[in-house]
Write a protein that holds these residues in place. Sequence first.
Motif, PDB file in Angstrom:
ATOM      1  N   ILE A  87      -2.914 -11.902 -35.448  1.00 28.20           N
ATOM      2  CA  ILE A  87      -4.357 -11.936 -35.244  1.00 28.20           C
ATOM      3  C   ILE A  87      -4.567 -12.109 -33.741  1.00 28.20           C
ATOM      4  N   ALA A  88      -5.507 -11.364 -33.173  1.00 30.73           N
ATOM      5  CA  ALA A  88      -5.785 -11.455 -31.740  1.00 30.73           C
ATOM      6  C   ALA A  88      -6.209 -12.884 -31.374  1.00 30.73           C
ATOM      7  N   ARG A  89      -5.771 -13.329 -30.227  1.00 25.07           N
ATOM      8  CA  ARG A  89      -5.967 -14.719 -29.801  1.00 25.07           C
ATOM      9  C   ARG A  89      -7.414 -15.216 -29.889  1.00 25.07           C
ATOM     10  N   PRO A  90      -8.427 -14.422 -29.531  1.00 21.83           N
ATOM     11  CA  PRO A  90      -9.796 -14.950 -29.643  1.00 21.83           C
ATOM     12  C   PRO A  90     -10.211 -15.320 -31.077  1.00 21.83           C
ATOM     13  N   HIS A  91      -9.430 -14.888 -32.065  1.00 20.45           N
ATOM     14  CA  HIS A  91      -9.781 -15.116 -33.468  1.00 20.45           C
ATOM     15  C   HIS A  91      -8.862 -16.124 -34.153  1.00 20.45           C
ATOM     16  N   TRP A  92      -7.998 -16.785 -33.393  1.00 21.25           N
ATOM     17  CA  TRP A  92      -7.103 -17.792 -33.961  1.00 21.25           C
ATOM     18  C   TRP A  92      -7.908 -18.991 -34.462  1.00 21.25           C
ATOM     19  N   GLY A  93      -7.343 -19.660 -35.476  1.00 24.30           N
ATOM     20  CA  GLY A  93      -7.915 -20.901 -35.967  1.00 24.30           C
ATOM     21  C   GLY A  93      -9.096 -20.749 -36.901  1.00 24.30           C
ATOM     22  N   ARG A  94      -9.339 -19.543 -37.379  1.00 25.22           N
ATOM     23  CA  ARG A  94     -10.481 -19.315 -38.269  1.00 25.22           C
ATOM     24  C   ARG A  94     -10.059 -18.939 -39.690  1.00 25.22           C
ATOM     25  N   GLY A  95      -8.762 -18.942 -39.963  1.00 26.42           N
ATOM     26  CA  GLY A  95      -8.276 -18.621 -41.298  1.00 26.42           C
ATOM     27  C   GLY A  95      -8.131 -17.139 -41.584  1.00 26.42           C
ATOM     28  N   TYR A  96      -8.330 -16.286 -40.585  1.00 26.18           N
ATOM     29  CA  TYR A  96      -8.216 -14.839 -40.812  1.00 26.18           C
ATOM     30  C   TYR A  96      -6.786 -14.438 -41.173  1.00 26.18           C
ATOM     31  N   GLY A  97      -5.808 -15.054 -40.528  1.00 25.52           N
ATOM     32  CA  GLY A  97      -4.412 -14.735 -40.828  1.00 25.52           C
ATOM     33  C   GLY A  97      -4.069 -15.027 -42.272  1.00 25.52           C
ATOM     34  N   ARG A  98      -4.419 -16.202 -42.717  1.00 31.91           N
ATOM     35  CA  ARG A  98      -4.131 -16.565 -44.116  1.00 31.91           C
ATOM     36  C   ARG A  98      -4.859 -15.635 -45.080  1.00 31.91           C
ATOM     37  N   GLU A  99      -6.118 -15.349 -44.792  1.00 33.51           N
ATOM     38  CA  GLU A  99      -6.905 -14.474 -45.662  1.00 33.51           C
ATOM     39  C   GLU A  99      -6.257 -13.086 -45.763  1.00 33.51           C
ATOM     40  N   ALA A 100      -5.824 -12.548 -44.640  1.00 35.01           N
ATOM     41  CA  ALA A 100      -5.207 -11.220 -44.630  1.00 35.01           C
ATOM     42  C   ALA A 100      -3.840 -11.233 -45.309  1.00 35.01           C
TER      43      ALA A 100
END
Length: 174
Positions: A87-100
Amino acid sequence: MTELRTARLLLRPARPEDAPCYALGIGEYAVARWLTALPWPYTLGMAIEWLRQTTTPRPGQAFFIVEHPQRGVIGSVSLFDEMGFWIARPHWGRGYGREAVQTLVDWHFAQGGTEIIASAQHDNRASLRLTAQLGFRQVTRQYRFSHAMQHNVDHIVSKLERAHWTAGDPRQCA
């Protein structure tokens, strides 16, 4: 065309016009340092060539762009010999990685896949925590050459079996 939707994201096949955002996100050192096999520095030409090679997703051979409806391309998830994601750095820490990743795992097992192998550098706490929460179990450790860091790094290799995933809450499998 296989597209997977979550509450906040769209996982879809790559398109040629994704290359600039893809190269920008994955090419940042803060991201690339965790992607051991990634050629680095990563160029737009590399992104164009890589995205051109991607094929229709199927179990064990899948690549999806992670797109946020308001923000565009924010990363990718893949499953070849191993599962990979960023996940691109500006989007870290929002749970996008886990969701994907969770969506990729659901899809893989629904398509008849039996297991998934993942690995992460021993000090990549975010990736190791994510895979552990989803039920991946450590099976071995290996040294692999990191192109971004230009030396070998210790990797933790883990596995998730379909039977553990479908047994219920994946956190109970860890």
